[in-house]
Write a protein that holds these residues in place. Sequence first.
Motif, PDB file in Angstrom:
ATOM      1  N   THR A   1     -15.433 100.231  30.121  1.00  9.11           N
ATOM      2  CA  THR A   1     -15.585  99.203  29.141  1.00  9.11           C
ATOM      3  C   THR A   1     -16.845  98.424  29.472  1.00  9.11           C
ATOM      4  O   THR A   1     -17.203  97.699  28.804  1.00  9.11           O
ATOM      5  CB  THR A   1     -14.377  98.376  29.145  1.00  9.11           C
ATOM      6  OG1 THR A   1     -13.907  97.865  30.587  1.00  9.11           O
ATOM      7  CG2 THR A   1     -13.075  98.944  28.538  1.00  9.11           C
TER       8      THR A   1
ATOM      9  N   ASP B   1      -6.138 102.335  29.968  1.00  9.14           N
ATOM     10  CA  ASP B   1      -5.528 101.450  29.402  1.00  9.14           C
ATOM     11  C   ASP B   1      -4.107 102.440  28.601  1.00  9.14           C
ATOM     12  O   ASP B   1      -4.450 103.499  28.434  1.00  9.14           O
ATOM     13  CB  ASP B   1      -6.224 100.603  28.445  1.00  9.14           C
ATOM     14  CG  ASP B   1      -7.294  99.777  29.331  1.00  9.14           C
ATOM     15  OD1 ASP B   1      -6.922  99.462  30.521  1.00  9.14           O
ATOM     16  OD2 ASP B   1      -8.356  99.681  28.738  1.00  9.14           O
TER      17      ASP B   1
ATOM     18  N   ASP C   1      -1.273  91.208  30.205  1.00  4.77           N
ATOM     19  CA  ASP C   1      -1.882  90.997  29.152  1.00  4.77           C
ATOM     20  C   ASP C   1      -2.744  92.398  28.635  1.00  4.77           C
ATOM     21  O   ASP C   1      -3.556  92.591  29.427  1.00  4.77           O
ATOM     22  CB  ASP C   1      -2.957  89.842  29.245  1.00  4.77           C
ATOM     23  CG  ASP C   1      -3.243  89.276  27.703  1.00  4.77           C
ATOM     24  OD1 ASP C   1      -3.626  90.001  26.881  1.00  4.77           O
ATOM     25  OD2 ASP C   1      -3.610  88.220  27.713  1.00  4.77           O
TER      26      ASP C   1
ATOM     27  N   ARG D   1      -4.827  92.695  26.459  1.00  9.17           N
ATOM     28  CA  ARG D   1      -6.268  92.527  26.240  1.00  9.17           C
ATOM     29  C   ARG D   1      -7.158  92.458  27.538  1.00  9.17           C
ATOM     30  O   ARG D   1      -8.486  92.552  27.638  1.00  9.17           O
ATOM     31  CB  ARG D   1      -6.436  91.182  25.508  1.00  9.17           C
ATOM     32  CG  ARG D   1      -5.825  90.976  24.235  1.00  9.17           C
ATOM     33  CD  ARG D   1      -5.841  89.583  23.873  1.00  9.17           C
ATOM     34  NE  ARG D   1      -5.098  88.453  24.782  1.00  9.17           N
ATOM     35  CZ  ARG D   1      -5.196  87.046  24.751  1.00  9.17           C
ATOM     36  NH1 ARG D   1      -5.885  86.482  23.814  1.00  9.17           N
ATOM     37  NH2 ARG D   1      -4.555  86.473  25.726  1.00  9.17           N
TER      38      ARG D   1
ATOM     39  N   SER E   1      -8.505  94.966  30.303  1.00  5.69           N
ATOM     40  CA  SER E   1      -8.619  96.538  30.576  1.00  5.69           C
ATOM     41  C   SER E   1      -8.934  96.917  32.083  1.00  5.69           C
ATOM     42  O   SER E   1      -9.487  96.140  32.885  1.00  5.69           O
ATOM     43  CB  SER E   1      -9.904  96.896  29.893  1.00  5.69           C
ATOM     44  OG  SER E   1     -10.150  98.243  30.117  1.00  5.69           O
TER      45      SER E   1
ATOM     46  N   PRO F   1     -11.895  91.714  30.461  1.00  8.53           N
ATOM     47  CA  PRO F   1     -11.222  91.396  29.123  1.00  8.53           C
ATOM     48  C   PRO F   1     -11.899  92.025  27.801  1.00  8.53           C
ATOM     49  O   PRO F   1     -13.313  91.993  27.818  1.00  8.53           O
ATOM     50  CB  PRO F   1     -11.707  89.737  28.820  1.00  8.53           C
ATOM     51  CG  PRO F   1     -12.284  89.366  30.146  1.00  8.53           C
ATOM     52  CD  PRO F   1     -12.931  90.622  30.922  1.00  8.53           C
ATOM     53  N   LEU F   2     -11.180  92.605  26.745  1.00  6.06           N
ATOM     54  CA  LEU F   2     -11.567  93.327  25.605  1.00  6.06           C
ATOM     55  C   LEU F   2     -11.921  92.177  24.607  1.00  6.06           C
ATOM     56  O   LEU F   2     -12.634  92.463  23.570  1.00  6.06           O
ATOM     57  CB  LEU F   2     -10.509  94.086  25.150  1.00  6.06           C
ATOM     58  CG  LEU F   2     -10.022  95.453  26.314  1.00  6.06           C
ATOM     59  CD1 LEU F   2      -8.907  95.965  25.498  1.00  6.06           C
ATOM     60  CD2 LEU F   2     -11.318  95.990  26.367  1.00  6.06           C
ATOM     61  N   THR F   3     -11.729  90.846  24.834  1.00  7.02           N
ATOM     62  CA  THR F   3     -12.003  89.828  23.845  1.00  7.02           C
ATOM     63  C   THR F   3     -12.042  88.483  24.846  1.00  7.02           C
ATOM     64  O   THR F   3     -11.348  88.342  25.915  1.00  7.02           O
ATOM     65  CB  THR F   3     -10.809  89.735  22.741  1.00  7.02           C
ATOM     66  OG1 THR F   3     -11.507  88.581  21.858  1.00  7.02           O
ATOM     67  CG2 THR F   3      -9.545  89.341  23.311  1.00  7.02           C
ATOM     68  N   ASP F   4     -12.456  87.435  24.198  1.00 10.98           N
ATOM     69  CA  ASP F   4     -12.283  85.976  24.875  1.00 10.98           C
ATOM     70  C   ASP F   4     -10.718  85.729  25.095  1.00 10.98           C
ATOM     71  O   ASP F   4     -10.089  85.867  24.279  1.00 10.98           O
ATOM     72  CB  ASP F   4     -12.987  84.761  24.195  1.00 10.98           C
ATOM     73  CG  ASP F   4     -14.577  85.128  24.188  1.00 10.98           C
ATOM     74  OD1 ASP F   4     -14.989  85.903  24.999  1.00 10.98           O
ATOM     75  OD2 ASP F   4     -15.226  84.251  23.646  1.00 10.98           O
ATOM     76  N   ILE F   5     -10.507  85.561  26.284  1.00 10.30           N
ATOM     77  CA  ILE F   5      -9.260  84.844  26.772  1.00 10.30           C
ATOM     78  C   ILE F   5      -9.065  83.630  27.505  1.00 10.30           C
ATOM     79  O   ILE F   5      -9.680  83.296  28.484  1.00 10.30           O
ATOM     80  CB  ILE F   5      -8.490  86.106  27.770  1.00 10.30           C
ATOM     81  CG1 ILE F   5      -8.532  87.287  27.039  1.00 10.30           C
ATOM     82  CG2 ILE F   5      -7.056  85.642  28.091  1.00 10.30           C
ATOM     83  CD1 ILE F   5      -7.919  88.419  27.796  1.00 10.30           C
TER      84      ILE F   5
ATOM     85  N   GLN G   1     -15.525  88.070  26.813  1.00 10.50           N
ATOM     86  CA  GLN G   1     -15.188  89.460  26.749  1.00 10.50           C
ATOM     87  C   GLN G   1     -16.493  90.209  27.513  1.00 10.50           C
ATOM     88  O   GLN G   1     -17.540  89.650  27.552  1.00 10.50           O
ATOM     89  CB  GLN G   1     -15.559  89.675  25.306  1.00 10.50           C
ATOM     90  CG  GLN G   1     -15.459  91.120  24.796  1.00 10.50           C
ATOM     91  CD  GLN G   1     -15.754  91.472  23.295  1.00 10.50           C
ATOM     92  OE1 GLN G   1     -15.473  90.466  22.596  1.00 10.50           O
ATOM     93  NE2 GLN G   1     -15.595  92.635  22.912  1.00 10.50           N
TER      94      GLN G   1
END
Length: 395
Positions: free
Chosen positions: A63, A77, A54, A56, A58, A290-294, A303
């Motif tokens: 981060t 990444d 994925d 998304r 990282s 996670p770079l966003t909510d997953i 995130q």
Amino acid sequence: MDSETLLARITDYASRPDPYPLYAELREAGPAVRQADGSFLVGGYHDIAALLHDPRMSADPRTRGQLTHKPPFLRLDDPEHHRLRTLAMRPFGPPHSPGRVDAMRGEIDRIIRDLLEPFEAGRRIDIVDDFAYPLPVTVICRLLGVPPEDEPLFRTWSDALVAAADLKPEEDDSAGKHEAGDKARIEMGGYLVDLAEQRRAHPGDDLLSAFVNEPDPALRLTQEELAANTVVLFIAGHETTVNLVANGVLTFLRRPEHLDHLRRDPGLLPRAVEELLRYEPPVHMRERVPLTDIAVGDATLTQGASVILALASGNRDPRRFDDPDRFDPTRPDNEHLGFGNGIHLCYGAPLARIEAQTALGALLPLLGTASLVEDPPPYRQNAMLRGPRHLPIQL
């Protein structure tokens, strides 16, 4: 809740000899289990594989503000990861074809014969210190083109790096060991850059020569990239192979029926090594952010949180593998997570496989009459890179 302490219990040194019941507890607790410190633990094979693919998720520690300098490509990444990994892999030859690593087989055979020479009947030896530990140091030095007289330097640096990775949290000298590890990393990188510069004018048939004499300027590594990525090649290749060989010997000696089968049919070794990578993998966990909510099942990875992917748990997932707690060197359909998955699939996997197959094949005649001196053996402190710190056996 007990599930919120799973990571603490898995990483507790008392669990090192057998963390697998805790991994089973993790898989039962849910697809993604939030821990008391706010991190998430993921233990199912299919969830781990999906997250490793994925974009998304990282791998870059920056981060979470853990680093200010640029990490090596293994912790970057895409697209920067792809650029540097491609440049670093070029000297190994085209994918899916015999290349520089495969050409090392003869040299690896010679190194193993030299290491085995003192192994006489009646002797007590430590498989880690006397064999599994020096083997990858010597192999990687030869691959990089390090002169034999300088190889002891890498043993010293490797000792410092392993000590820093295997600290007990309560150790009084932890700051000193971390400092020694950082110093070893810097000195090793500086040495390799200097040696590479010498190879610019006098190239040999080695990786450093190939890196600095790349004809296309757009495909050359900078000095900083060369230092960071050759050190990572050394560390990653070394750590994986030590644990893989030591775990292999321990597994074989615990299962004499499989050992006898392999001694009668050494052609099974490649499949046996793949099963070792599933059953007793050298790398147990990997961290991602996670770079966003997953969404993972009915859970949500938030995130910026630390997400620990328990590769060793995925390798024992009964939803993916039949009878997963059984060691079966003839197991079919063995697409394990021993080297990870996705874009960060282990850079040194081809070399580790060749070293493990050759090393265990050379040990098979000796192991038939060998016995474990201590079972379970003393393990390394590091829970992510799990393997025996010592493995004494009686020949």
